[in-house]
Design an enzyme around this catalytic site. Structure first.
Site, PDB file in Angstrom:
ATOM      1  N   GLN A  91       0.853  -1.198   0.000  1.00  0.00           N
ATOM      2  CA  GLN A  91       0.000   0.000   0.000  1.00  0.00           C
ATOM      3  C   GLN A  91       0.884   1.241   0.000  1.00  0.00           C
ATOM      4  O   GLN A  91       0.392   2.349  -0.158  1.00  0.00           O
ATOM      5  CB  GLN A  91      -0.877   0.027   1.249  1.00  0.00           C
ATOM      6  CG  GLN A  91      -1.824  -1.158   1.364  1.00  0.00           C
ATOM      7  CD  GLN A  91      -2.490  -1.197   2.737  1.00  0.00           C
ATOM      8  OE1 GLN A  91      -3.494  -0.548   2.964  1.00  0.00           O
ATOM      9  NE2 GLN A  91      -1.924  -1.945   3.651  1.00  0.00           N
ATOM     10  N   ASN A  92       2.173   1.037   0.196  1.00  0.00           N
ATOM     11  CA  ASN A  92       3.071   2.181   0.333  1.00  0.00           C
ATOM     12  C   ASN A  92       3.399   2.785  -1.025  1.00  0.00           C
ATOM     13  O   ASN A  92       3.563   2.070  -2.005  1.00  0.00           O
ATOM     14  CB  ASN A  92       4.365   1.761   1.042  1.00  0.00           C
ATOM     15  CG  ASN A  92       4.095   1.256   2.446  1.00  0.00           C
ATOM     16  OD1 ASN A  92       3.019   1.491   2.979  1.00  0.00           O
ATOM     17  ND2 ASN A  92       5.054   0.562   3.029  1.00  0.00           N
ATOM     18  N   HIS A 109      -1.581   1.335  -4.228  1.00  0.00           N
ATOM     19  CA  HIS A 109      -1.977   2.735  -4.013  1.00  0.00           C
ATOM     20  C   HIS A 109      -1.092   3.706  -4.783  1.00  0.00           C
ATOM     21  O   HIS A 109      -1.029   4.886  -4.433  1.00  0.00           O
ATOM     22  CB  HIS A 109      -1.972   3.067  -2.510  1.00  0.00           C
ATOM     23  CG  HIS A 109      -3.084   2.397  -1.747  1.00  0.00           C
ATOM     24  ND1 HIS A 109      -3.098   2.296  -0.369  1.00  0.00           N
ATOM     25  CD2 HIS A 109      -4.233   1.797  -2.178  1.00  0.00           C
ATOM     26  CE1 HIS A 109      -4.202   1.649   0.013  1.00  0.00           C
ATOM     27  NE2 HIS A 109      -4.898   1.330  -1.066  1.00  0.00           N
ATOM     28  N   LEU A 202       3.403  -3.967  14.875  1.00  0.00           N
ATOM     29  CA  LEU A 202       3.906  -3.435  16.142  1.00  0.00           C
ATOM     30  C   LEU A 202       2.905  -3.666  17.269  1.00  0.00           C
ATOM     31  O   LEU A 202       3.268  -3.951  18.407  1.00  0.00           O
ATOM     32  CB  LEU A 202       4.178  -1.932  15.973  1.00  0.00           C
ATOM     33  CG  LEU A 202       4.944  -1.235  17.084  1.00  0.00           C
ATOM     34  CD1 LEU A 202       6.323  -1.857  17.275  1.00  0.00           C
ATOM     35  CD2 LEU A 202       5.078   0.259  16.784  1.00  0.00           C
TER      36      LEU A 202
HETATM   37  C1  BJW Z   1       4.483  -0.872  12.684  1.00  0.00           C
HETATM   38  C2  BJW Z   1       5.645  -0.168  12.986  1.00  0.00           C
HETATM   39  C3  BJW Z   1       6.832  -0.915  13.017  1.00  0.00           C
HETATM   40  C4  BJW Z   1       4.026   1.231  13.046  1.00  0.00           C
HETATM   41  N1  BJW Z   1       6.815  -2.242  12.744  1.00  0.00           N
HETATM   42  N2  BJW Z   1       4.490  -2.186  12.427  1.00  0.00           N
HETATM   43  C5  BJW Z   1     -16.846   2.499   4.798  1.00  0.00           C
HETATM   44  C6  BJW Z   1     -16.573   1.172   5.068  1.00  0.00           C
HETATM   45  C7  BJW Z   1     -15.642   0.450   4.330  1.00  0.00           C
HETATM   46  C8  BJW Z   1     -14.960   1.062   3.293  1.00  0.00           C
HETATM   47  C9  BJW Z   1     -15.233   2.375   3.022  1.00  0.00           C
HETATM   48  C10 BJW Z   1     -16.154   3.089   3.764  1.00  0.00           C
HETATM   49  N3  BJW Z   1     -16.206   4.354   3.277  1.00  0.00           N
HETATM   50  C11 BJW Z   1     -15.325   4.453   2.256  1.00  0.00           C
HETATM   51  C12 BJW Z   1     -14.719   3.254   2.090  1.00  0.00           C
HETATM   52  C13 BJW Z   1     -13.659   2.906   1.103  1.00  0.00           C
HETATM   53  C14 BJW Z   1     -12.352   3.607   1.435  1.00  0.00           C
HETATM   54  C15 BJW Z   1     -11.943   3.255   2.863  1.00  0.00           C
HETATM   55  O1  BJW Z   1     -11.382   2.209   3.138  1.00  0.00           O
HETATM   56  N4  BJW Z   1     -12.190   4.159   3.810  1.00  0.00           N
HETATM   57  C16 BJW Z   1     -11.875   3.873   5.204  1.00  0.00           C
HETATM   58  C17 BJW Z   1     -11.321   5.138   5.835  1.00  0.00           C
HETATM   59  C18 BJW Z   1     -13.112   3.347   5.877  1.00  0.00           C
HETATM   60  N5  BJW Z   1     -11.388   3.091   0.504  1.00  0.00           N
HETATM   61  C19 BJW Z   1     -11.203   3.632  -0.687  1.00  0.00           C
HETATM   62  O2  BJW Z   1     -11.788   4.642  -1.028  1.00  0.00           O
HETATM   63  C20 BJW Z   1     -10.281   2.905  -1.635  1.00  0.00           C
HETATM   64  N6  BJW Z   1     -10.937   2.686  -2.877  1.00  0.00           N
HETATM   65  C21 BJW Z   1     -12.007   1.869  -2.968  1.00  0.00           C
HETATM   66  O3  BJW Z   1     -12.475   1.320  -1.994  1.00  0.00           O
HETATM   67  O4  BJW Z   1     -12.483   1.726  -4.248  1.00  0.00           O
HETATM   68  C22 BJW Z   1     -13.638   0.889  -4.443  1.00  0.00           C
HETATM   69  C23 BJW Z   1     -13.347  -0.582  -4.463  1.00  0.00           C
HETATM   70  C24 BJW Z   1     -14.288  -1.493  -4.062  1.00  0.00           C
HETATM   71  C25 BJW Z   1     -14.033  -2.854  -4.103  1.00  0.00           C
HETATM   72  C26 BJW Z   1     -12.838  -3.320  -4.556  1.00  0.00           C
HETATM   73  C27 BJW Z   1     -11.907  -2.418  -4.970  1.00  0.00           C
HETATM   74  C28 BJW Z   1     -12.158  -1.060  -4.905  1.00  0.00           C
HETATM   75  C29 BJW Z   1      -9.032   3.736  -1.908  1.00  0.00           C
HETATM   76  C30 BJW Z   1      -8.158   3.834  -0.712  1.00  0.00           C
HETATM   77  C31 BJW Z   1      -6.966   4.733  -1.018  1.00  0.00           C
HETATM   78  C32 BJW Z   1      -6.060   4.903   0.194  1.00  0.00           C
HETATM   79  N7  BJW Z   1      -5.107   5.908  -0.092  1.00  0.00           N
HETATM   80  C33 BJW Z   1      -4.106   6.222   0.922  1.00  0.00           C
HETATM   81  C34 BJW Z   1      -3.306   7.448   0.449  1.00  0.00           C
HETATM   82  C35 BJW Z   1      -2.335   7.047  -0.656  1.00  0.00           C
HETATM   83  C36 BJW Z   1      -1.502   8.188  -1.092  1.00  0.00           C
HETATM   84  C37 BJW Z   1      -0.667   8.786   0.018  1.00  0.00           C
HETATM   85  O5  BJW Z   1       0.248   8.137   0.516  1.00  0.00           O
HETATM   86  O6  BJW Z   1      -0.945   9.913   0.389  1.00  0.00           O
HETATM   87  O7  BJW Z   1      -3.259   5.091   1.139  1.00  0.00           O
HETATM   88  S1  BJW Z   1      -4.838   6.519   2.542  1.00  0.00           S
HETATM   89  C38 BJW Z   1      -3.489   5.787   3.432  1.00  0.00           C
HETATM   90  O8  BJW Z   1      -3.988   4.643   4.189  1.00  0.00           O
HETATM   91  C39 BJW Z   1      -2.512   5.236   2.385  1.00  0.00           C
HETATM   92  C40 BJW Z   1      -2.161   3.910   2.966  1.00  0.00           C
HETATM   93  O9  BJW Z   1      -1.670   3.053   1.955  1.00  0.00           O
HETATM   94  C41 BJW Z   1      -3.452   3.452   3.585  1.00  0.00           C
HETATM   95  C42 BJW Z   1      -3.270   2.389   4.645  1.00  0.00           C
HETATM   96  O10 BJW Z   1      -2.525   2.843   5.730  1.00  0.00           O
HETATM   97  P1  BJW Z   1      -1.525   1.858   6.489  1.00  0.00           P
HETATM   98  O11 BJW Z   1      -0.431   1.482   5.579  1.00  0.00           O
HETATM   99  O12 BJW Z   1      -2.283   0.765   7.110  1.00  0.00           O
HETATM  100  O13 BJW Z   1      -0.895   2.846   7.584  1.00  0.00           O
HETATM  101  P2  BJW Z   1      -1.432   3.186   9.066  1.00  0.00           P
HETATM  102  O14 BJW Z   1      -0.731   4.397   9.524  1.00  0.00           O
HETATM  103  O15 BJW Z   1      -2.905   3.214   9.108  1.00  0.00           O
HETATM  104  O16 BJW Z   1      -0.969   1.953   9.944  1.00  0.00           O
HETATM  105  C43 BJW Z   1       0.400   1.703  10.196  1.00  0.00           C
HETATM  106  C44 BJW Z   1       0.509   0.378  10.959  1.00  0.00           C
HETATM  107  O17 BJW Z   1       1.876   0.074  11.114  1.00  0.00           O
HETATM  108  C45 BJW Z   1      -0.111   0.405  12.362  1.00  0.00           C
HETATM  109  O18 BJW Z   1      -0.889  -0.783  12.541  1.00  0.00           O
HETATM  110  C46 BJW Z   1       1.094   0.390  13.299  1.00  0.00           C
HETATM  111  O19 BJW Z   1       0.868  -0.362  14.476  1.00  0.00           O
HETATM  112  C47 BJW Z   1       2.117  -0.319  12.445  1.00  0.00           C
HETATM  113  N8  BJW Z   1       3.524   0.022  12.744  1.00  0.00           N
HETATM  114  N9  BJW Z   1       5.376   1.133  13.232  1.00  0.00           N
HETATM  115  C48 BJW Z   1       5.684  -2.827  12.477  1.00  0.00           C
HETATM  116  N10 BJW Z   1       8.073  -0.323  13.327  1.00  0.00           N
END
Ligand code: BJW
Length: 250
Positions: A91-92, A109, A202
């Site tokens: 996702q990064n 992403h 983590l």
């Molecule tokens: C460690 C550590 C260490 C720390 N060692 N671990 C309601 C219900 C369900 C879904 C939806 C809803 N309303 C809307 C939606 C859909 C929406 C969504 O999910 N929204 C949620 C907020 C609810 N999703 C979308 O819109 C996506 N598109 C979509 O769904 O299209 C339709 C579709 C349907 C069916 C199939 C396919 C498609 C698009 C999502 C786009 C996300 N974009 C981003 C930005 C990218 C650009 C940028 O970088 O700016 O992507 S948002 C951001 O979050 C980024 C990341 O990739 C993504 C995930 O974050 P991640 O990687 O999990 O980071 P963190 O910070 O959340 O977590 C870090 C973790 O690491 C933690 O657990 C820590 O504990 C851990 N950690 N240090 C090991 N040293």
């Protein structure tokens, strides 16, 4: 030991945290400094392109000063050694998996180091700024945007991801909070397909309850240990890449 041949690995911001790249949702993470709806939606880009482009220009510059950590390096080692199917779905939007040497990487992403021309639909490698409205190298239009997937947009290459999940024996999720779909749903998709599931994080995530096993700790420790475990303990002959024998050898 299960028969392990095909592996799908999902990585999130936690895998790059120890390289000094902010996660999104941790204390001090990116979303504490910027409201998500202000910077990571197509509507935000229409409303305030300067704010969005400045946010991404800053992050594009920052990632180029960072280096892969032992978690990226271990995954690259596994990618090289593993003869079965392997796909690192990240996702990064940073390029640290590739800079560590991994090749089988899918950026669902998008990528910071790409710009996408909304006029001609061509993606170009981009290491500098977009806020100054540079022309597209392919068509000359001033219609470039960061090649990242914002909320409400379709993540990339979903068909390939689901195909890999369908033939996987093991799904491993590393450093992701399980807050953002569709990636957050992969563990349940995998379980429904009978795939074994492992989480390395983590701390417990929103998805932890769905995994067969969760190991807690920093990625720089958990991932190398898991990779060693897989490479050492799997008894099957195809687990390691074997150099092609010289001509004449059986
Ligand atoms: C460690 C550590 C260490 C720390 N060692 N671990 C309601 C219900 C369900 C879904 C939806 C809803 N309303 C809307 C939606 C859909 C929406 C969504 O999910 N929204 C949620 C907020 C609810 N999703 C979308 O819109 C996506 N598109 C979509 O769904 O299209 C339709 C579709 C349907 C069916 C199939 C396919 C498609 C698009 C999502 C786009 C996300 N974009 C981003 C930005 C990218 C650009 C940028 O970088 O700016 O992507 S948002 C951001 O979050 C980024 C990341 O990739 C993504 C995930 O974050 P991640 O990687 O999990 O980071 P963190 O910070 O959340 O977590 C870090 C973790 O690491 C933690 O657990 C820590 O504990 C851990 N950690 N240090 C090991 N040293």
């Amino acid at each position: 030991m299960m028969d392990l041949r095909n592996i799908v690995i999902l990585t999130g911001a936690g895998v790059s945290a120890e390289s000094g790249i902010d996660t999104f949702r941790s204390a001090g993470g990116l979303w504490e400094q910027h409201r998500v709806e202000d910077v990571a939606t197509p509507e935000a880009f229409v409303r305030d392109p300067e704010l969005v482009l400045r946010f991404y220009d800053m992050r594009r510059a920052a990632i180029q000063t960072k280096v892969p950590n032992p978690a990226h390096e271990a995954l690259a080692r596994l990618d090289h050694a593993w003869e079965g199917d392997l796909l690192i779905v990240t996702q990064n939007v940073d390029d640290l998996h590739e800079r560590a040497g991994a090749q089988r990487v899918l950026h669902m992403h998008g990528e910071h180091l790409n710009a996408w021309c909304t006029a001609c639909d061509v993606r170009s490698r981009w290491t500098t700024t977009l806020i100054d409205c540079p022309p597209c190298p392919a068509c000359g239009a001033t219609a470039l945007r960061p090649d990242v997937v914002w909320f409400g947009e379709m993540p990339y290459r979903m068909d390939e991801i689901f195909a890999a999940l369908r033939s996987a024996d093991l799904f491993v999720s590393i450093g992701t909070s399980g807050a953002v779909y569709p990636a957050a749903g992969f563990v349940r998709n995998a379980r429904d397909m009978g795939v074994h599931t492992l989480e390395l994080n983590l701390e417990r995530s929103q998805g932890s309850a769905w995994f067969d096993e969760t190991r807690l700790g920093p990625a720089s420790e958990l991932v190398p240990a898991w990779v060693e475990e897989v490479l050492e303990s799997c008894p099957l002959p195809w687990k390691r890449h074997r150099p092609t024998p010289p001509p004449g050898h059986p």
